[in-house]
Design a protein around this motif. Structure first.
Motif, PDB file in Angstrom:
ATOM      1  N   PHE A  97       0.833  -1.208   0.000  1.00 38.67           N
ATOM      2  CA  PHE A  97       0.000   0.000   0.000  1.00 38.67           C
ATOM      3  C   PHE A  97       0.864   1.253   0.000  1.00 38.67           C
ATOM      4  N   CYS A  98       1.899   1.258   0.827  1.00 38.59           N
ATOM      5  CA  CYS A  98       2.746   2.451   0.929  1.00 38.59           C
ATOM      6  C   CYS A  98       3.420   2.764  -0.400  1.00 38.59           C
ATOM      7  N   ILE A  99       4.021   1.779  -1.036  1.00 37.43           N
ATOM      8  CA  ILE A  99       4.831   2.075  -2.219  1.00 37.43           C
ATOM      9  C   ILE A  99       3.998   2.198  -3.494  1.00 37.43           C
ATOM     10  N   ARG A 100       2.763   1.683  -3.498  1.00 34.22           N
ATOM     11  CA  ARG A 100       1.931   1.809  -4.697  1.00 34.22           C
ATOM     12  C   ARG A 100       0.777   2.791  -4.537  1.00 34.22           C
ATOM     13  N   GLY A 101       0.343   2.996  -3.290  1.00 35.74           N
ATOM     14  CA  GLY A 101      -0.848   3.811  -3.090  1.00 35.74           C
ATOM     15  C   GLY A 101      -0.643   5.150  -2.432  1.00 35.74           C
ATOM     16  N   VAL A 102       0.534   5.375  -1.833  1.00 34.27           N
ATOM     17  CA  VAL A 102       0.739   6.578  -1.029  1.00 34.27           C
ATOM     18  C   VAL A 102       1.573   7.604  -1.799  1.00 34.27           C
ATOM     19  N   ILE A 103       1.068   8.827  -1.811  1.00 37.40           N
ATOM     20  CA  ILE A 103       1.805   9.963  -2.374  1.00 37.40           C
ATOM     21  C   ILE A 103       1.962  10.992  -1.268  1.00 37.40           C
ATOM     22  N   PRO A 110       5.915  10.201  -4.765  1.00 42.34           N
ATOM     23  CA  PRO A 110       5.546   8.837  -4.380  1.00 42.34           C
ATOM     24  C   PRO A 110       6.290   8.432  -3.106  1.00 42.34           C
ATOM     25  N   PHE A 111       5.654   7.601  -2.311  1.00 46.48           N
ATOM     26  CA  PHE A 111       6.299   7.114  -1.088  1.00 46.48           C
ATOM     27  C   PHE A 111       7.559   6.346  -1.483  1.00 46.48           C
ATOM     28  N   PRO A 112       8.710   6.676  -0.876  1.00 43.85           N
ATOM     29  CA  PRO A 112       9.967   6.036  -1.285  1.00 43.85           C
ATOM     30  C   PRO A 112      10.079   4.596  -0.781  1.00 43.85           C
ATOM     31  N   ALA A 113      10.558   3.723  -1.636  1.00 40.70           N
ATOM     32  CA  ALA A 113      10.680   2.302  -1.281  1.00 40.70           C
ATOM     33  C   ALA A 113      12.014   2.031  -0.598  1.00 40.70           C
ATOM     34  N   PHE A 140       5.894   0.097  20.583  1.00 45.28           N
ATOM     35  CA  PHE A 140       6.905   0.325  19.553  1.00 45.28           C
ATOM     36  C   PHE A 140       7.407   1.752  19.711  1.00 45.28           C
ATOM     37  N   VAL A 141       8.659   1.909  20.096  1.00 41.43           N
ATOM     38  CA  VAL A 141       9.243   3.214  20.370  1.00 41.43           C
ATOM     39  C   VAL A 141      10.372   3.449  19.379  1.00 41.43           C
ATOM     40  N   LEU A 142      10.282   4.547  18.626  1.00 36.61           N
ATOM     41  CA  LEU A 142      11.237   4.801  17.557  1.00 36.61           C
ATOM     42  C   LEU A 142      11.814   6.200  17.661  1.00 36.61           C
ATOM     43  N   ASP A 143      13.125   6.275  17.727  1.00 41.95           N
ATOM     44  CA  ASP A 143      13.847   7.547  17.693  1.00 41.95           C
ATOM     45  C   ASP A 143      14.144   7.852  16.228  1.00 41.95           C
ATOM     46  N   LYS A 144      13.547   8.917  15.689  1.00 42.69           N
ATOM     47  CA  LYS A 144      13.625   9.162  14.252  1.00 42.69           C
ATOM     48  C   LYS A 144      14.416  10.423  13.936  1.00 42.69           C
ATOM     49  N   SER A 145      14.823  10.524  12.684  1.00 42.41           N
ATOM     50  CA  SER A 145      15.374  11.781  12.177  1.00 42.41           C
ATOM     51  C   SER A 145      14.303  12.451  11.334  1.00 42.41           C
ATOM     52  N   ARG A 146      14.464  13.701  11.056  1.00 39.46           N
ATOM     53  CA  ARG A 146      13.454  14.445  10.313  1.00 39.46           C
ATOM     54  C   ARG A 146      13.341  13.973   8.864  1.00 39.46           C
ATOM     55  N   ARG A 147      14.315  13.248   8.370  1.00 39.79           N
ATOM     56  CA  ARG A 147      14.301  12.833   6.980  1.00 39.79           C
ATOM     57  C   ARG A 147      13.826  11.394   6.815  1.00 39.79           C
ATOM     58  N   MET A 148      13.389  10.762   7.879  1.00 33.79           N
ATOM     59  CA  MET A 148      13.026   9.343   7.811  1.00 33.79           C
ATOM     60  C   MET A 148      11.617   9.094   7.297  1.00 33.79           C
ATOM     61  N   LEU A 149      10.775  10.112   7.241  1.00 35.50           N
ATOM     62  CA  LEU A 149       9.388   9.959   6.784  1.00 35.50           C
ATOM     63  C   LEU A 149       8.575   9.018   7.669  1.00 35.50           C
ATOM     64  N   VAL A 150       8.982   8.887   8.938  1.00 37.14           N
ATOM     65  CA  VAL A 150       8.278   7.960   9.823  1.00 37.14           C
ATOM     66  C   VAL A 150       6.842   8.409  10.086  1.00 37.14           C
ATOM     67  N   LEU A 210      -2.992  12.901   6.647  1.00 37.85           N
ATOM     68  CA  LEU A 210      -3.702  11.627   6.457  1.00 37.85           C
ATOM     69  C   LEU A 210      -4.811  11.708   5.411  1.00 37.85           C
ATOM     70  N   PHE A 211      -5.681  12.717   5.504  1.00 39.34           N
ATOM     71  CA  PHE A 211      -6.747  12.819   4.509  1.00 39.34           C
ATOM     72  C   PHE A 211      -6.164  13.055   3.117  1.00 39.34           C
ATOM     73  N   GLY A 212      -5.056  13.790   3.057  1.00 36.60           N
ATOM     74  CA  GLY A 212      -4.393  14.005   1.777  1.00 36.60           C
ATOM     75  C   GLY A 212      -3.854  12.709   1.190  1.00 36.60           C
ATOM     76  N   ILE A 213      -3.346  11.813   2.051  1.00 33.89           N
ATOM     77  CA  ILE A 213      -2.889  10.501   1.574  1.00 33.89           C
ATOM     78  C   ILE A 213      -4.044   9.750   0.925  1.00 33.89           C
ATOM     79  N   TRP A 214      -5.187   9.733   1.635  1.00 33.39           N
ATOM     80  CA  TRP A 214      -6.373   9.049   1.081  1.00 33.39           C
ATOM     81  C   TRP A 214      -6.801   9.683  -0.236  1.00 33.39           C
ATOM     82  N   ASP A 215      -6.853  11.001  -0.288  1.00 33.43           N
ATOM     83  CA  ASP A 215      -7.345  11.711  -1.462  1.00 33.43           C
ATOM     84  C   ASP A 215      -6.469  11.473  -2.684  1.00 33.43           C
ATOM     85  N   ARG A 216      -5.173  11.225  -2.461  1.00 35.36           N
ATOM     86  CA  ARG A 216      -4.238  11.060  -3.571  1.00 35.36           C
ATOM     87  C   ARG A 216      -4.008   9.606  -3.972  1.00 35.36           C
ATOM     88  N   ILE A 217      -4.678   8.650  -3.328  1.00 35.56           N
ATOM     89  CA  ILE A 217      -4.545   7.258  -3.775  1.00 35.56           C
ATOM     90  C   ILE A 217      -5.012   7.184  -5.225  1.00 35.56           C
TER      91      ILE A 217
END
Length: 231
Positions: free
Chosen positions: A35-41, A52-55, A76-86, A125-132
């Motif tokens: 879903f992420c790599i084919r449906g998410v923008i 497009p969501f990066p693979a 699930f606890v994740l320490d992220k960077s600003r470029r991780m798209l988490v 989130l709504f933008g993700i849905w709208d752009r599928i």
């Protein structure tokens, strides 16, 4: 073949509950990652560019680690960077579940309610849905957005599945009246009352729900304590 007549009343009730949880909406995707790599923008907000969501392998690894934590019934606890798209990844996962699984109660929290509502709005989130793409998922389930707040919404729901996502603010009392299936706390290291919020969501975890926590680093925060095992 299973014969209902041989089940006790309690077993029949449990079977009905299990069946209701499993019934959802069929999608053209074989997995969350698909879903992420084919449906998410996504949208680069600094320049307004859609992408497009990066693979990236590390993002798929994040999904695998999150699923392992769910199987082990641990947060699930994740320490992220600003470029991780988490954040984009977690919103995509919560959206996918809402569109395909029945009767889920998901909650997304940030430091302030306005920030949480923004995550549910047209820029996220709504933008993700709208752009599928229609070519990828023709006739995708509709979403209803209610509770306009700032640049977003406080509730996004899917009538086809009976599932919803609700925005919450930080604080000890935000989840006490709800039974949550999943909770995502974004930029948790910058919550004013992170320890109280953490305590408030523990009944969700103990009751069979799941907790996702992600943040960019903030040295000396309660989030740092969690990552280093002092929480």
């Amino acid at each position: 073949m299973l014969e209902l007549s041989k089940l006790s009343d309690r077993e029949q009730v449990e079977l009905v509950k299990l069946t209701e949880l499993q019934v959802g909406v069929l999608s053209p995707f074989v997995s969350e990652w698909d879903f992420c790599i084919r449906g998410v923008i996504t949208k680069d907000e600094s320049v307004g560019e859609l992408r497009p969501f990066p693979a990236h392998d590390y993002l798929r690894y994040v999904i695998e680690e999150r699923n392992r934590s769910k199987a082990d019934s641990v947060p699930f606890v994740l320490d992220k960077s600003r470029r991780m798209l988490v954040t984009w990844l977690m919103l995509s996962l919560y959206l996918y579940d809402t569109l395909t699984c029945s009767n889920l109660a998901y909650f997304i929290g940030s430091r302030k309610l306005e920030s949480s509502a923004y995550l549910l709005g047209p820029e996220r989130l709504f933008g993700i849905w709208d752009r599928i793409p229609d070519a990828v998922w023709p006739g995708k389930p509709a979403l209803e957005c209610t509770g306009k707040h700032g640049m977003g919404y406080t509730v996004v729901s899917c009538a086809a599945t009976g599932s919803y996502i609700q925005a919450i603010a930080s604080g000890a009392d935000q989840l006490r009246q709800f039974t949550a299936t999943n909770v995502f706390l974004d930029e948790f290291a910058f919550f004013d009352n992170a320890r109280e919020t953490w305590g408030a969501v523990q009944p969700t975890v103990l009751g069979g729900g799941h907790l996702d926590v992600a943040s960019t680093p903030n040295l000396g925060s309660f989030m740092s304590d969690l990552i280093e095992g002092r929480g």
